[in-house]
Design an enzyme around this catalytic site. Structure first.
Site, mmCIF file in Angstrom:
data_model
loop_
_atom_site.group_PDB
_atom_site.id
_atom_site.type_symbol
_atom_site.label_atom_id
_atom_site.label_comp_id
_atom_site.label_asym_id
_atom_site.label_seq_id
_atom_site.Cartn_x
_atom_site.Cartn_y
_atom_site.Cartn_z
ATOM 1 N N GLU A 1 0.850 -1.189 0.000
ATOM 2 C CA GLU A 1 0.000 0.000 0.000
ATOM 3 C C GLU A 1 0.889 1.244 0.000
ATOM 4 O OE1 GLU A 1 -3.137 2.109 3.163
ATOM 5 O OE2 GLU A 1 -2.005 0.298 3.704
ATOM 6 N N LEU B 1 1.431 4.975 1.099
ATOM 7 C CA LEU B 1 0.916 5.849 2.150
ATOM 8 C C LEU B 1 1.452 7.262 1.984
ATOM 9 C CD1 LEU B 1 1.366 3.511 5.247
ATOM 10 C CD2 LEU B 1 -0.752 4.014 4.030
ATOM 11 N N ASP C 1 13.014 -5.007 14.153
ATOM 12 C CA ASP C 1 13.975 -4.007 13.664
ATOM 13 C C ASP C 1 13.381 -2.619 13.885
ATOM 14 O OD1 ASP C 1 16.236 -2.955 12.499
ATOM 15 O OD2 ASP C 1 15.725 -3.525 10.451
#
Length: 293
Positions: free
Chosen positions: A93, A95, A197
């Site tokens: 997606e 953003l 992470d």
């Protein structure tokens, strides 16, 4: 790049037509090339690398799915991954980003604590993945100190030795690995879902002011490992930590174990980026040994 082949993959999973209007190269990232693939009515974020690195993208895709299932934190929705010609790719997606505020930080602290409450009866994961571009082994275990010794610190120390970093780092690293259980005499970690992470560079804020996390290296482990990394390079506010603590308070021993967990990431940076991290790794190892003498 054969964008048409990727758009066909997008169409096959979204079940909506998608024709590429343009592809914009995006800045940032040390490992992959990144693009914004623009269609007539929507965009996607694309990562590219060599075809031989498809497994890295497959693991990232699976990690994003694992995070999404918790319905706690905001992530870019994974769309599809695969390979075409000489390239592997990951489609996410796209953003639009906005600005952080105190509300963003507080909400993320609460959300992360809820994400960490998603647990399994084992440490590790159902597959290996990567931390940066380093292989991260996630063999399942019921013994957390042993898991960290063998699959985290021990592995990074072996890589460091192969890269020519011996001497004090290896001698003290071996001693630390032998004494890992000392950090868990009064603390029993639970196998929580971790981003793996979680530094500020793997976060952003969307247009609605909600903090988004991406580039995961997921596994189930001690939640303190995620919290520790948020402090390694800075970028998270006191509002974030206070909100996390309000939902799920940390054990007092975290103050020391924070350095213990961050040593893994500093060793990984040593192995990936070179000797500028050697002194920091040696100093952290010596400090941890002083805590258990």
């Amino acid at each position: 790049m054969n964008w048409q082949a990727i758009s066909q993959q997008i169409e096959s999973v979204s079940r909506q037509p998608f024709n590429v209007v343009s592809a914009y190269r995006l800045s940032g990232g040390d490992i992959n090339s990144a693009f914004r693939l623009q269609g007539a009515d929507r965009s996607y974020f694309i990562k590219l690398n060599g075809a031989d690195l498809l497994a890295m993208f497959e693991a990232e895709f699976a990690g994003l799915q694992e995070l999404a299932k918790t319905q706690s934190v905001r992530i870019p929705a994974p769309v599809v991954c695969g390979k075409t010609g000489e390239n592997s790719f990951l489609v996410l997606e796209y953003l639009e980003f906005g600005c952080s505020n105190k509300g963003s930080e507080r909400l993320f602290g609460q959300q992360l604590a809820l994400m960490h409450q998603q647990q399994q009866p084992y440490f590790g994961w159902h597959r290996n993945n990567t931390i940066g571009s380093t292989l991260q082994i996630n063999s399942q275990s019921h013994d957390w100190p042993d898991f960290w010794r063998e699959q985290r610190l021990g592995l990074q120390l072996k890589l460091a030795k192969n890269n020519g970093y011996g001497g004090r780092l290896q001698a003290n690293g071996e001693r630390l690995c032998c004494d890992i259980s000392a950090f868990f005499e009064h603390y029993q970690p639970q196998p929580s879902l971790l981003h793996g992470d979680l530094w500020a560079g793997n976060t952003a804020v969307d247009k609605q002011g909600v903090l988004v996390i991406f580039d995961p290296a997921c596994y189930y482990g001690d939640r303190e490992a995620d919290l520790a990394m948020t402090g390694l390079f800075g970028g998270f506010s006191e509002d974030f930590y206070a909100a996390y603590q309000a939902v799920w308070p940390l054990d007092d021993g975290y103050v020391v174990r924070k350095t213990f967990y961050n040593l893994y990431h500093v060793l990984n940076h040593l192995n990936l980026f070179g000797g500028s991290y050697l002194r920091q790794a040696e100093s952290m190892t010596a400090m941890l040994l002083s805590e258990i003498r």
